[in-house]
Design a protein around this motif. Structure first.
Motif, PDB file in Angstrom:
ATOM      1  N   SER A 208     -30.836   6.728   2.334  1.00 31.40           N
ATOM      2  CA  SER A 208     -30.475   5.284   1.219  1.00 31.40           C
ATOM      3  C   SER A 208     -29.648   4.201   1.680  1.00 31.40           C
ATOM      4  CB  SER A 208     -30.518   6.141   0.282  1.00 31.40           C
ATOM      5  OG  SER A 208     -28.852   5.796   0.028  1.00 31.40           O
ATOM      6  N   HIS A 209     -29.059   4.793   2.462  1.00 34.57           N
ATOM      7  CA  HIS A 209     -27.987   3.193   3.588  1.00 34.57           C
ATOM      8  C   HIS A 209     -27.198   2.692   2.211  1.00 34.57           C
ATOM      9  CE1 HIS A 209     -30.850   2.632   6.671  1.00 34.57           C
ATOM     10  NE2 HIS A 209     -30.159   3.993   7.205  1.00 34.57           N
ATOM     11  N   GLN A 210     -27.113   3.598   1.002  1.00 33.09           N
ATOM     12  CA  GLN A 210     -26.127   3.442   0.135  1.00 33.09           C
ATOM     13  C   GLN A 210     -24.363   4.208   0.044  1.00 33.09           C
ATOM     14  OE1 GLN A 210     -26.895   4.250  -3.885  1.00 33.09           O
ATOM     15  NE2 GLN A 210     -29.110   3.154  -3.988  1.00 33.09           N
ATOM     16  N   MET A 211     -23.558   3.391  -0.452  1.00 32.69           N
ATOM     17  CA  MET A 211     -22.329   3.319   1.202  1.00 32.69           C
ATOM     18  C   MET A 211     -21.221   3.960  -0.817  1.00 32.69           C
ATOM     19  SD  MET A 211     -20.113   1.495   3.603  1.00 32.69           S
ATOM     20  CE  MET A 211     -20.973   1.928   5.334  1.00 32.69           C
ATOM     21  N   MET A 212     -20.538   4.568  -0.537  1.00 38.72           N
ATOM     22  CA  MET A 212     -19.369   4.861  -1.848  1.00 38.72           C
ATOM     23  C   MET A 212     -18.100   4.670  -0.812  1.00 38.72           C
ATOM     24  SD  MET A 212     -18.417   7.725  -3.961  1.00 38.72           S
ATOM     25  CE  MET A 212     -19.626   7.812  -5.447  1.00 38.72           C
ATOM     26  N   ILE A 213     -17.343   3.696  -1.270  1.00 39.79           N
ATOM     27  CA  ILE A 213     -16.217   4.242  -0.687  1.00 39.79           C
ATOM     28  C   ILE A 213     -15.233   4.511  -1.565  1.00 39.79           C
ATOM     29  CG2 ILE A 213     -13.958   2.589  -0.135  1.00 39.79           C
ATOM     30  CD1 ILE A 213     -16.175   1.588   1.552  1.00 39.79           C
ATOM     31  N   VAL A 214     -14.468   5.334  -1.442  1.00 36.23           N
ATOM     32  CA  VAL A 214     -13.279   5.913  -2.628  1.00 36.23           C
ATOM     33  C   VAL A 214     -11.569   5.809  -1.784  1.00 36.23           C
ATOM     34  CG1 VAL A 214     -12.052   7.908  -3.470  1.00 36.23           C
ATOM     35  CG2 VAL A 214     -14.612   7.908  -2.913  1.00 36.23           C
ATOM     36  N   LEU A 215     -11.382   4.700  -2.446  1.00 32.07           N
ATOM     37  CA  LEU A 215      -9.481   5.140  -1.950  1.00 32.07           C
ATOM     38  C   LEU A 215      -8.886   6.108  -2.938  1.00 32.07           C
ATOM     39  CD1 LEU A 215      -9.314   1.024  -1.751  1.00 32.07           C
ATOM     40  CD2 LEU A 215      -9.673   2.840  -0.259  1.00 32.07           C
ATOM     41  N   VAL A 216      -7.842   7.068  -2.430  1.00 30.71           N
ATOM     42  CA  VAL A 216      -7.567   8.085  -2.652  1.00 30.71           C
ATOM     43  C   VAL A 216      -5.543   8.017  -3.034  1.00 30.71           C
ATOM     44  CG1 VAL A 216      -7.002  10.720  -2.539  1.00 30.71           C
ATOM     45  CG2 VAL A 216      -9.448   9.815  -2.016  1.00 30.71           C
ATOM     46  N   THR A 217      -5.958   7.531  -4.348  1.00 23.03           N
ATOM     47  CA  THR A 217      -4.123   6.554  -4.167  1.00 23.03           C
ATOM     48  C   THR A 217      -3.498   7.661  -4.978  1.00 23.03           C
ATOM     49  OG1 THR A 217      -4.485   5.856  -6.269  1.00 23.03           O
ATOM     50  CG2 THR A 217      -4.982   4.112  -4.764  1.00 23.03           C
ATOM     51  N   ARG A 218      -1.918   7.494  -4.538  1.00 24.55           N
ATOM     52  CA  ARG A 218      -1.031   8.342  -5.340  1.00 24.55           C
ATOM     53  C   ARG A 218      -0.374   7.859  -6.133  1.00 24.55           C
ATOM     54  NH1 ARG A 218       4.073   7.377  -5.940  1.00 24.55           N
ATOM     55  NH2 ARG A 218       3.940   5.900  -5.339  1.00 24.55           N
ATOM     56  N   ALA A 219      -0.210   6.612  -6.485  1.00 18.84           N
ATOM     57  CA  ALA A 219      -0.170   5.577  -7.543  1.00 18.84           C
ATOM     58  C   ALA A 219      -0.913   5.440  -8.683  1.00 18.84           C
ATOM     59  CB  ALA A 219       0.599   4.354  -7.342  1.00 18.84           C
ATOM     60  N   LYS A 220      -1.087   5.781  -9.409  1.00 18.30           N
ATOM     61  CA  LYS A 220      -2.099   5.529 -10.903  1.00 18.30           C
ATOM     62  C   LYS A 220      -2.618   3.645 -10.681  1.00 18.30           C
ATOM     63  CE  LYS A 220      -1.156   8.591 -14.162  1.00 18.30           C
ATOM     64  NZ  LYS A 220       0.425   8.809 -15.424  1.00 18.30           N
ATOM     65  N   ARG A 221      -1.517   2.643 -10.583  1.00 14.17           N
ATOM     66  CA  ARG A 221      -2.082   1.664 -10.045  1.00 14.17           C
ATOM     67  C   ARG A 221      -2.929   1.453  -8.910  1.00 14.17           C
ATOM     68  NH1 ARG A 221      -0.998  -3.819 -10.566  1.00 14.17           N
ATOM     69  NH2 ARG A 221       1.135  -3.875  -9.263  1.00 14.17           N
ATOM     70  N   LEU A 222      -3.405   0.606  -8.466  1.00  7.00           N
ATOM     71  CA  LEU A 222      -3.517  -0.612  -7.421  1.00  7.00           C
ATOM     72  C   LEU A 222      -3.797  -1.497  -6.930  1.00  7.00           C
ATOM     73  CD1 LEU A 222      -4.983   0.490  -4.412  1.00  7.00           C
ATOM     74  CD2 LEU A 222      -7.170   0.104  -5.538  1.00  7.00           C
ATOM     75  N   PRO A 223      -2.684  -2.343  -6.277  1.00  6.69           N
ATOM     76  CA  PRO A 223      -1.809  -3.203  -6.658  1.00  6.69           C
ATOM     77  C   PRO A 223      -3.422  -4.262  -6.070  1.00  6.69           C
ATOM     78  CG  PRO A 223      -0.416  -2.726  -5.891  1.00  6.69           C
ATOM     79  CD  PRO A 223      -1.393  -1.193  -5.690  1.00  6.69           C
ATOM     80  N   THR A 224      -3.204  -5.339  -6.457  1.00  5.42           N
ATOM     81  CA  THR A 224      -4.417  -6.254  -5.927  1.00  5.42           C
ATOM     82  C   THR A 224      -6.019  -6.043  -5.650  1.00  5.42           C
ATOM     83  OG1 THR A 224      -3.666  -5.993  -2.987  1.00  5.42           O
ATOM     84  CG2 THR A 224      -2.737  -7.527  -4.021  1.00  5.42           C
ATOM     85  N   ALA A 225      -6.267  -5.272  -6.924  1.00  8.49           N
ATOM     86  CA  ALA A 225      -7.395  -4.452  -6.377  1.00  8.49           C
ATOM     87  C   ALA A 225      -8.590  -4.910  -6.345  1.00  8.49           C
ATOM     88  CB  ALA A 225      -7.518  -3.153  -7.747  1.00  8.49           C
ATOM     89  N   GLU A 226      -8.267  -6.001  -7.538  1.00 10.85           N
ATOM     90  CA  GLU A 226      -9.955  -7.356  -7.731  1.00 10.85           C
ATOM     91  C   GLU A 226     -10.269  -7.885  -6.843  1.00 10.85           C
ATOM     92  OE1 GLU A 226     -11.598  -7.485 -10.184  1.00 10.85           O
ATOM     93  OE2 GLU A 226     -10.343  -6.446 -10.546  1.00 10.85           O
ATOM     94  N   PHE A 227      -8.954  -8.336  -5.512  1.00  8.20           N
ATOM     95  CA  PHE A 227      -9.286  -8.576  -4.135  1.00  8.20           C
ATOM     96  C   PHE A 227      -9.340  -7.540  -2.742  1.00  8.20           C
ATOM     97  CE2 PHE A 227      -5.745 -11.684  -6.599  1.00  8.20           C
ATOM     98  CZ  PHE A 227      -6.438 -12.364  -6.327  1.00  8.20           C
ATOM     99  N   ILE A 228      -9.506  -6.766  -3.342  1.00  7.99           N
ATOM    100  CA  ILE A 228      -9.452  -5.541  -1.836  1.00  7.99           C
ATOM    101  C   ILE A 228     -10.996  -5.837  -2.112  1.00  7.99           C
ATOM    102  CG2 ILE A 228     -10.126  -3.203  -1.818  1.00  7.99           C
ATOM    103  CD1 ILE A 228      -6.561  -3.525  -2.444  1.00  7.99           C
ATOM    104  N   ILE A 229     -11.754  -5.374  -3.816  1.00  6.16           N
ATOM    105  CA  ILE A 229     -12.891  -5.169  -4.276  1.00  6.16           C
ATOM    106  C   ILE A 229     -14.167  -5.949  -3.611  1.00  6.16           C
ATOM    107  CG2 ILE A 229     -14.812  -4.993  -6.159  1.00  6.16           C
ATOM    108  CD1 ILE A 229     -11.802  -4.063  -8.234  1.00  6.16           C
ATOM    109  N   ASN A 230     -13.206  -7.589  -4.441  1.00  4.15           N
ATOM    110  CA  ASN A 230     -14.242  -8.665  -3.740  1.00  4.15           C
ATOM    111  C   ASN A 230     -14.448  -8.843  -1.885  1.00  4.15           C
ATOM    112  OD1 ASN A 230     -14.565  -9.433  -6.181  1.00  4.15           O
ATOM    113  ND2 ASN A 230     -12.745 -10.770  -6.403  1.00  4.15           N
ATOM    114  N   ASP A 231     -13.523  -8.597  -1.702  1.00  2.00           N
ATOM    115  CA  ASP A 231     -13.767  -8.435   0.011  1.00  2.00           C
ATOM    116  C   ASP A 231     -14.036  -7.296   0.109  1.00  2.00           C
ATOM    117  OD1 ASP A 231     -11.610  -9.967   0.085  1.00  2.00           O
ATOM    118  OD2 ASP A 231     -10.655  -9.782   1.510  1.00  2.00           O
TER     119      ASP A 231
END
Ligand code: SAH
Length: 456
Positions: A208-231
């Motif tokens: 399918s070539h569908q890709m999933m990206i998982v960021l495994v974090t220690r903190a509950k919050r991922l700073p700048t998540a919106e920017f990361i997603i867009n990029d």
């Protein structure tokens, strides 16, 4: 009694490599004392330097290769060999396949089980096959870095080409790493249990070539998540799912229990033998789809499935075996211990419009005992356990149900041979030959299919 080793550390001697261990190390002997040597191929004459001595064996390295084996892969980049991602890459692919066949034959011999083990079925291109990567993220020289842990160590080696992973995944790892650098997201600091991103997990559908990206974090919050997603979306158009997995524990276990969908789907889709599968972040999914199809096909053919067969699929994961055989049999009942995988399996049955497959959550050994007590009489049982193999309870329950055929798909020859020997004691015999199939080229892992049948 502790015997005294005939060698000492730093001693040097010439020897011929006589064997290879299942970890891929060459074996030489000094007098009768075995020494395991990295990157040494059977038949080669080498000058060994002893690096470590215990009471029963030692370790050594090749100081100089005096004679080279034709089984040595001379075209290999030495970086691959030191990386640890491909511990058999110093062997030609043909020699790897023979090594795996011999390994399976050896464990059956050891159990005094007389069976023919067929030549290993290999891949045409045994590189770049893995559809999944879990890459540690650490800070090196003030920069977010991705790479690989050397065996037994916790120091990250920076690395960009992982050789056995889908090259598109390798590229995506670098892209995500650079995005984390751009927004100064802190990498996980294992020692002080600080920082944010621990691991980048990526899955890409082979077909399918569908890709999933998982960021495994220690903190509950991922700073700048919106920017990361867009990029990420801009740089990697194949991405259909971006997930944050939170793992706050001080542990080597990679994934935590909570997933937040940051953007897109909660699963990617891919196909196996023409059936579609939704694959969530926590579910087991075979890493080499091309060869998984060969394994399933081989297992189903060997089992001579019939339209009247009632089948159990123990260790069913997201239902891949059940759903790829469902059309050929009367019904399939799967059992799996991971709740998310059972949910995926049910959803996958729906996606494919399959109505004769059911899935239950539980430990295979418990469920099988329950079903046996309920008088369930399947015709065929598929067993696809993790490396540790089966338990006595599961084997007893399986035997009590009295299926004509038991199909054992194994990723660990040692537990396979041990378990098969137990079935042989209880009225079963091996049907035909054992078939190793190379799902994990360049690595020491060995997959194989064995079918047992009830004696008349
Ligand atoms: N047959 C599937 C999954 C095989 S991997 C496939 O081919 O994709 C083994 C599976 O067994 C994993 O999904 C794991 O979660 C599950 N498992 C591990 N221990 C178990 C147990 N005791 N009972 C049931 N399932 C178990």
């Amino acid at each position: 009694m502790k015997r005294k080793a005939p060698v000492v550390k730093n001693q040097e001697f010439e020897a011929t490599v006589i064997d290879i261990t299942y970890e891929g190390n060459g074996v030489v002997k000094y007098e009768d004392f075995p020494i395991f040597v990295v990157n040494a191929v059977p038949g080669e004459k080498i000058l060994v330097g002893v690096t470590k001595v215990t009471s029963n064996f030692g370790f050594g390295r090749v100081i100089r290769r005096l004679e080279e084996s034709p089984d040595r892969n001379t075209e290999i980049d030495t970086k691959v060999l030191t990386s640890g991602v491909a511990p058999l890459a110093h062997l030609t692919y043909d020699a790897q396949l023979k090594h795996k066949q011999k390994q399976v034959a050896d464990v059956f011999n050891k159990q005094h089980v007389d069976v023919e083990v067929l030549p290993t079925i290999g891949m045409e291109n045994p590189w770049g096959y893995r559809n999944k990567a879990q890459i540690p993220v650490r800070e090196i020289n003030g920069e977010v870095t991705t790479g690989f842990y050397r065996r037994g160590s916790h120091r990250l080696q920076p690395m960009e080409d992982f050789y056995i992973q889908d090259p598109e995944i390798d590229k995506a790892i670098v892209v995500v790493r650079d995005i984390l650098r751009k927004y100064h997201v802190a990498a996980y600091d294992e020692e002080n249990h600080k920082g944010v991103v621990r691991t980048i997990m990526i899955r890409r559908g082979h077909y399918s070539h569908q890709m999933m990206i998982v960021l495994v974090t220690r903190a509950k919050r991922l700073p700048t998540a919106e920017f990361i997603i867009n990029d990420i979306r801009e740089a990697l158009p194949e991405v259909v799912s971006i997930i944050q997995n939170v793992n706050q524990e001080k542990t080597n276990v990679i994934m935590g229990d909570t997933n937040k969908v940051l953007w897109g789907e909660k699963a990617i889709k891919d196909t196996l033998l023409g059936k579609t599968f939704a694959i969530g972040p926590n579910s087991f999914y075979q890493v080499n789809p091309e060869m998984t199809e060969v394994v399933y096909q081989n297992a189903a053919d060997k089992a001579e499935l019939k339209p009247t067969d009632v089948v159990i699929d123990a260790y069913s994961g997201i239902g891949t075996i059940s759903l790829t055989i469902a059309d050929r049999v009367k019904s399939v009942l799967g059992v799996e211990v991971v709740p998310e995988a059972v949910d995926d399996a049910k959803r996958n049955a729906d996606i494919n419009g399959i109505q004769n497959a059911k899935f239950e959550l539980g430990k295979a050994e418990d469920k099988m005992a329950e079903w046996a007590a309920d008088g369930l009489k399947p015709d065929v049982i598929f067993l696809d356990p993790p490396r540790k193999g089966l338990t006595q309870e599961l084997i007893d329950a399986a035997v009590e149900m009295g299926p004509d055929r038991v199909v054992y798909i194994s990723c660990n020859p040692a537990t396979l041979a041990r378990d098969v020997a137990l079935f042989l004691e209880q009225g079963y015999q091996i049907k035909g030959d054992v078939q190793p199939i190379d799902q994990f080229p360049q690595t020491t892992h060995v997959e194989s299919v064995t079918v047992l049948e009830r004696k008349a």
